[in-house]
Write a protein that holds these residues in place. Structure first.
Motif, short mmCIF file in Angstrom:
data_model
loop_
_atom_site.label_atom_id
_atom_site.label_comp_id
_atom_site.label_asym_id
_atom_site.label_seq_id
_atom_site.Cartn_x
_atom_site.Cartn_y
_atom_site.Cartn_z
N SER A 90 22.90 -44.98 36.71
CA SER A 90 23.39 -44.57 35.39
C SER A 90 24.91 -44.46 35.37
N SER A 91 25.49 -44.03 36.48
CA SER A 91 26.95 -43.95 36.56
C SER A 91 27.58 -45.34 36.59
N TYR A 122 16.54 -39.40 42.92
CA TYR A 122 17.55 -38.76 42.08
C TYR A 122 18.92 -39.40 42.31
N GLN A 123 19.23 -39.65 43.58
CA GLN A 123 20.49 -40.31 43.93
C GLN A 123 20.55 -41.69 43.27
N PHE A 124 19.44 -42.43 43.34
CA PHE A 124 19.39 -43.78 42.80
C PHE A 124 19.60 -43.77 41.28
N ILE A 125 18.88 -42.90 40.58
CA ILE A 125 19.01 -42.81 39.12
C ILE A 125 20.42 -42.38 38.75
N ASP A 126 20.96 -41.42 39.47
CA ASP A 126 22.31 -40.93 39.22
C ASP A 126 23.34 -42.05 39.41
N LEU A 167 23.12 -48.74 46.39
CA LEU A 167 22.03 -49.02 45.45
C LEU A 167 21.03 -50.04 45.98
N PRO A 168 21.45 -51.23 46.39
CA PRO A 168 20.45 -52.18 46.88
C PRO A 168 19.78 -51.73 48.18
N ARG A 221 25.28 -35.54 36.58
CA ARG A 221 24.68 -34.60 37.53
C ARG A 221 23.65 -33.79 36.77
N ILE A 222 22.52 -33.57 37.41
CA ILE A 222 21.48 -32.75 36.78
C ILE A 222 21.91 -31.29 36.87
#
Length: 166
Positions: free
Chosen positions: A151-152, A144-148, A102-103, A160-161
């Motif tokens: 949120s997890s 998308y990876q970052f938001i996923d 994430l960072p 997963r979208i």
């Protein structure tokens, strides 16, 4: 009856080679499985687990929690239609930044944003080089990876979208 458990992981067939296995420390090949098309590995460290009638005792819960806290940071979720994870290697000697995904993603996106605003010529040169496809793919998929991932991490749920396409 006292039992000990450990973490098992199935490698992708393309990474199930002796050369790739040698790069991963702390794991052994689980000989319970066939291991012909892909390797199933076990984390060498084990934890106490006693769960009669599927109800773990308090010692087992504490042991699992300690096990999880010690080893979870080695695994990184990959945003995809399937449940995929990276095993973060510990034995790298090339001064990599020892931070979570994430960072690092946030920092990379911030730097790319700065380049696009203040130094677009340099960014264009990077994108035109032979590894430009890698930067393009990172830019396309990392949000998308970052938001996923965020949120997890916040909710503890697996997101997963639907209708994911590559």
């Amino acid at each position: 009856m006292r039992r000990y458990r450990c973490f098992e992981v199935k490698l992708e067939p393309s990474y199930s080679t002796n050369q790739e296995f040698a790069k991963i420390t702390g794991f052994g090949i689980d000989h319970y499985y066939e291991n012909t098309d892909f390797y199933t590995l076990r984390l060498n460290k084990k934890f106490y687990w006693n769960a009669p009638r599927n109800n773990p005792d308090m010692k087992s819960v504490r042991e699992f929690k300690r096990y999880y806290e010690n080893h979870r940071k080695r695994f990184r979720y990959i945003y995809s239609a399937n449940k995929l994870w990276y095993i973060k290697r510990k034995n790298l000697q090339n001064n990599l930044i020892d931070r979570g995904t994430l960072p690092l993603t946030f920092a990379a996106m911030h730097r790319l944003s700065e380049m696009s605003r203040y130094d677009p010529n340099t960014l264009e040169k990077h994108l035109e080089k032979s590894y430009g496809w890698l930067l393009s793919e990172f830019i396309t998929k990392s949000i998308y990876q970052f938001i996923d991932m965020i949120s997890s991490e916040i909710t503890g749920d697996d997101f997963r979208i639907t209708g994911f396409r590559t």
